[in-house]
Design a protein around this motif. Structure first.
Motif, PDB file in Angstrom:
ATOM      1  N   LYS A 178       0.835  -1.209   0.000  1.00 36.84           N
ATOM      2  CA  LYS A 178       0.000   0.000   0.000  1.00 36.84           C
ATOM      3  C   LYS A 178       0.866   1.255   0.000  1.00 36.84           C
ATOM      4  O   LYS A 178       0.584   2.219  -0.723  1.00 36.84           O
ATOM      5  CB  LYS A 178      -0.926   0.002   1.214  1.00 36.84           C
ATOM      6  CG  LYS A 178      -1.838   1.214   1.258  1.00 36.84           C
ATOM      7  CD  LYS A 178      -2.752   1.163   2.457  1.00 36.84           C
ATOM      8  CE  LYS A 178      -3.639   2.399   2.480  1.00 36.84           C
ATOM      9  NZ  LYS A 178      -4.532   2.397   3.646  1.00 36.84           N
TER      10      LYS A 178
ATOM     11  N   THR B 121       0.741   3.865  -3.035  1.00 36.85           N
ATOM     12  CA  THR B 121       0.371   5.252  -2.748  1.00 36.85           C
ATOM     13  C   THR B 121       1.411   6.219  -3.293  1.00 36.85           C
ATOM     14  O   THR B 121       1.072   7.249  -3.888  1.00 36.85           O
ATOM     15  CB  THR B 121       0.179   5.444  -1.231  1.00 36.85           C
ATOM     16  OG1 THR B 121      -0.875   4.583  -0.794  1.00 36.85           O
ATOM     17  CG2 THR B 121      -0.160   6.882  -0.884  1.00 36.85           C
TER      18      THR B 121
ATOM     19  N   LEU C  40      -6.096  -4.780  -2.924  1.00 34.15           N
ATOM     20  CA  LEU C  40      -5.347  -3.522  -2.782  1.00 34.15           C
ATOM     21  C   LEU C  40      -5.563  -2.633  -3.995  1.00 34.15           C
ATOM     22  O   LEU C  40      -5.838  -1.428  -3.860  1.00 34.15           O
ATOM     23  CB  LEU C  40      -3.852  -3.822  -2.598  1.00 34.15           C
ATOM     24  CG  LEU C  40      -2.918  -2.607  -2.602  1.00 34.15           C
ATOM     25  CD1 LEU C  40      -3.196  -1.703  -1.404  1.00 34.15           C
ATOM     26  CD2 LEU C  40      -1.467  -3.071  -2.608  1.00 34.15           C
TER      27      LEU C  40
END
Length: 176
Positions: A103, A107, A136
């Motif tokens: 993640k 990001t 995800l």
């Protein structure tokens, strides 16, 4: 003190050529090899050459914890009439999945695409049985575009992948 699965202790930075041995070891892990198109038995020298010859249209980053590389991700911009798009790839250490590393990498690359590079389409392929990665990507706004049947040889069997993409309209551009 942060726990081992707390993503706040993860540092994201650009990959460097001097990281070649750590990246080669990471990418040779069985789980990562199984989830990517990477060949078995690649050597660190191949990884060093790859890092040294990356295009200016590629961003490759690593996730570190306590000086140890636990993840690698790349955003590779297309050329010509597909300059608005980029291919994405993420790999996380076999022993550190589910800790927020993927993640954090995702990001960072989405931020670069949206706020620095003007990339409106990010695309990827993911093996159809990689449920954590699919979840995800969906949370990050990726949508399923189709299935590539018998896409790649994995564990001696031809395996399917999903094609997924995240499309974001850019201000001032029509039809994107």
């Amino acid at each position: 003190m942060t726990e081992a699965n707390d993503p706040s202790d993860i540092s994201i930075r650009a990959a460097r050529a001097v990281d070649f041995e750590a990246i080669s070891a990471l990418m040779s892990q069985p789980g990562i090899r199984s989830g990517t198109l990477r060949q078995p038995f690649s050597n660190p020298e191949q990884t060093r050459k790859w890092l040294e010859t990356l295009s200016d249209d590629s961003i490759v980053i690593v996730a570190e914890r306590a000086g140890r590389i636990l993840g690698l991700a790349g955003l590779h911009r297309s050329k010509g009439r597909r300059h608005h798009s980029a291919a994405l790839g993420i790999s996380v250490d076999d022993n550190h999945r589910g800790e927020g590393i993927g993640k954090s990498l995702l990001t960072a690359l989405i931020d670069a695409a949206d706020n620095w590079l003007g990339i409106s389409r990010i695309e990827l392929t993911v093996f159809t049985d990689n449920e954590p990665a699919i979840a995800l990507y969906r949370k990050a706004g990726f949508e399923m575009e189709g299935t590539h049947r018998a896409y790649a040889l994995r564990h001696g069997v031809l395996a399917d992948v999903f094609a997924m993409a995240r499309i974001r309209a850019l201000a001032g551009l029509n039809g994107v």
